[in-house]
Write a protein that holds these residues in place. Structure first.
Motif, mmCIF file in Angstrom:
data_model
loop_
_atom_site.group_PDB
_atom_site.id
_atom_site.type_symbol
_atom_site.label_atom_id
_atom_site.label_comp_id
_atom_site.label_asym_id
_atom_site.label_seq_id
_atom_site.Cartn_x
_atom_site.Cartn_y
_atom_site.Cartn_z
ATOM 1 N N THR A 123 0.822 -1.209 0.000
ATOM 2 C CA THR A 123 0.000 0.000 0.000
ATOM 3 C C THR A 123 0.856 1.258 0.000
ATOM 4 O OG1 THR A 123 -0.098 0.121 2.421
ATOM 5 C CG2 THR A 123 -1.786 -1.198 1.297
ATOM 6 N N GLU A 124 0.233 2.395 -0.409
ATOM 7 C CA GLU A 124 0.935 3.668 -0.316
ATOM 8 C C GLU A 124 1.166 4.064 1.138
ATOM 9 O OE1 GLU A 124 -3.351 5.371 -1.265
ATOM 10 O OE2 GLU A 124 -2.264 3.516 -1.710
ATOM 11 N N LEU A 130 2.637 20.761 0.381
ATOM 12 C CA LEU A 130 2.535 19.552 -0.435
ATOM 13 C C LEU A 130 2.137 19.909 -1.855
ATOM 14 C CD1 LEU A 130 2.389 16.387 -0.539
ATOM 15 C CD2 LEU A 130 -0.013 16.610 0.125
ATOM 16 N N VAL A 131 2.829 19.313 -2.827
ATOM 17 C CA VAL A 131 2.463 19.453 -4.238
ATOM 18 C C VAL A 131 2.068 18.076 -4.755
ATOM 19 C CG1 VAL A 131 3.192 20.107 -6.555
ATOM 20 C CG2 VAL A 131 4.049 21.385 -4.580
ATOM 21 N N LEU A 132 0.893 17.991 -5.369
ATOM 22 C CA LEU A 132 0.398 16.742 -5.943
ATOM 23 C C LEU A 132 0.215 16.960 -7.436
ATOM 24 C CD1 LEU A 132 -2.300 15.992 -3.210
ATOM 25 C CD2 LEU A 132 -0.015 14.981 -3.391
ATOM 26 N N GLY A 171 -4.127 10.767 -8.868
ATOM 27 C CA GLY A 171 -5.514 10.355 -8.784
ATOM 28 C C GLY A 171 -5.899 9.791 -7.437
ATOM 29 N N VAL A 172 -5.463 10.456 -6.372
ATOM 30 C CA VAL A 172 -5.685 9.934 -5.024
ATOM 31 C C VAL A 172 -7.163 9.899 -4.664
ATOM 32 C CG1 VAL A 172 -5.458 12.147 -3.817
ATOM 33 C CG2 VAL A 172 -4.727 10.055 -2.677
ATOM 34 N N CYS A 173 -8.000 10.660 -5.372
ATOM 35 C CA CYS A 173 -9.443 10.692 -5.105
ATOM 36 C C CYS A 173 -10.224 9.704 -5.957
ATOM 37 C CB CYS A 173 -9.991 12.103 -5.322
ATOM 38 S SG CYS A 173 -9.830 13.156 -3.870
ATOM 39 N N GLY A 204 3.743 8.887 -6.901
ATOM 40 C CA GLY A 204 4.459 9.563 -5.822
ATOM 41 C C GLY A 204 3.561 10.483 -5.027
ATOM 42 N N GLY A 205 2.513 11.013 -5.666
ATOM 43 C CA GLY A 205 1.554 11.844 -4.968
ATOM 44 C C GLY A 205 0.682 11.039 -4.010
ATOM 45 N N PHE A 206 0.364 9.798 -4.386
ATOM 46 C CA PHE A 206 -0.353 8.914 -3.466
ATOM 47 C C PHE A 206 0.464 8.750 -2.182
ATOM 48 C CE2 PHE A 206 -2.486 7.866 -7.361
ATOM 49 C CZ PHE A 206 -3.709 7.317 -7.026
ATOM 50 N N VAL A 207 1.759 8.527 -2.358
ATOM 51 C CA VAL A 207 2.641 8.344 -1.209
ATOM 52 C C VAL A 207 2.771 9.647 -0.426
ATOM 53 C CG1 VAL A 207 4.960 7.687 -0.459
ATOM 54 C CG2 VAL A 207 3.882 6.488 -2.389
#
Length: 331
Positions: free
Chosen positions: A107-108, A153-155, A159-161, A135-138
């Motif tokens: 998992t992230e 934080l920069v994402l 697609g974390v949503c 990397g944004g998930f993490v």
């Protein structure tokens, strides 16, 4: 004179990908970073590019890569813009580059915990994070699990949503997890071409198959099954209602024509985080916005991440001055 017909024969004995990887290693070293593998215990080792000299007056910046080649390839165009303002750390996530684990977690959340252990091992307890795609998930997970450790934080195209039923509902260009894995983890030149078409608005055309096969051999042939597990863990049972909210100031950067994580997910993420988030949409760019529009991408990151009022004169060293200091330190 080197004729085009000679290139396939040369490629049997000379790896263009490995040579470019060596060039990136050299450029990272010249920028004042060194390559370090850290044993985190319990069968887990993480590799990271860390500062040769840590300047206490500078904030720390962690650049987290997505799927694809190792971290150097994804941040090579941007490193020089941040090295004078931050103590920059560029890790390889688990099962990428030189990082691995014998543990079963995929998992992230686990990736984020390993990343936090890595940073603490290097004496970094507060940081600014940039995460591209996976990397944004993490990065999001680090911010939610360790809120005191992340101040900005920069994402990017993250697609974390997303929700598990988004694939069934036709939000993505792929219709199944197996199809997504075959593209994100290309094992043939045709699949790599397909990934390039999905991730770029204007992909490079006419790349010979032997170049693509060489890239796959060097960059995409290790930990394939483990990476499939990472993709599966992203999607399995995912619901927006279960996603923790974060409170740190957040910049969301998205390519307008992203075909891997459509822009709808960017606006969904902005709505989920709320007033602490701002979104920037870069036109004529796809999922690989950091590679397609490096100048515009960097400009938005610098504007958000760099607080010039808090930077002391001693921390605003030029890249040349940093390199000179690094060599002086090593003598």
């Amino acid at each position: 004179m080197l004729l085009p017909s000679m290139l396939p024969k040369i490629s049997k004995y000379f790896s263009f990908t490995a040579s470019k990887d060596w060039f990136y290693r050299h450029s990272f070293s010249m920028a004042g970073l060194r390559s370090v593998a850290t044993n985190l215990g319990e069968g887990t080792t993480m590799h990271c590019w860390v500062p040769k000299i840590h300047y206490p007056c500078k904030p720390s910046l962690v650049l987290i890569h997505g799927f694809g080649a190792n971290a150097m390839w994804q941040y090579s165009e941007h490193l020089r813009h941040f090295i004078t303002h931050f103590n920059v750390y560029v890790p390889d996530l688990i099962f990428f580059g030189e990082s691995f684990t014998s543990r079963p977690e995929r998992t992230e959340k686990f990736q984020a915990q390993c990343l936090m252990k890595l940073m603490e091992a290097h004496g970094v307890h507060r940081m600014r994070l940039v995460g591209i795609s996976y990397g944004g998930f993490v990065g999001y997970s680090v911010a939610s699990q360790f809120p005191d450790a992340v101040d900005r934080l920069v994402l990017c195209c993250t697609g974390v949503c997303l929700e598990e039923n988004d694939m069934e509902d036709g939000l993505f260009r792929v219709s199944s997890l197996d199809e997504a894995s075959s593209i994100l983890l290309p094992q043939t030149p045709d699949k790599l071409r397909e990934l390039m078409k999905l991730s770029h608005v204007k992909p490079i055309r006419g790349v010979p198959s032997y170049f693509l096969a060489d890239f796959i051999q060097v960059m995409c042939s290790n930990y394939v099954e483990e990476k499939r597990g990472l993709i599966e863990a992203i999607l399995k049972g995912r619901q927006l209602s279960n996603l923790p909210k974060i409170t740190q100031p957040t910049l969301i950067v998205w390519g307008e024509q992203d075909q891997i994580f459509p822009l709808e997910l960017g606006y969904r993420l902005k709505g989920h985080i709320g007033e602490n988030a701002q979104i920037v949409v870069i036109k004529n760019a796809g999922h690989a916005v950091n590679l397609e529009k490096p100048k515009e991408f960097t400009r938005h990151l610098k504007s958000f991440l760099i607080d010039t009022q808090s930077m002391t004169p001693s921390s605003q060293l030029t890249l040349k001055e940093q390199i000179q200091k690094t060599f002086a330190f090593s003598k």
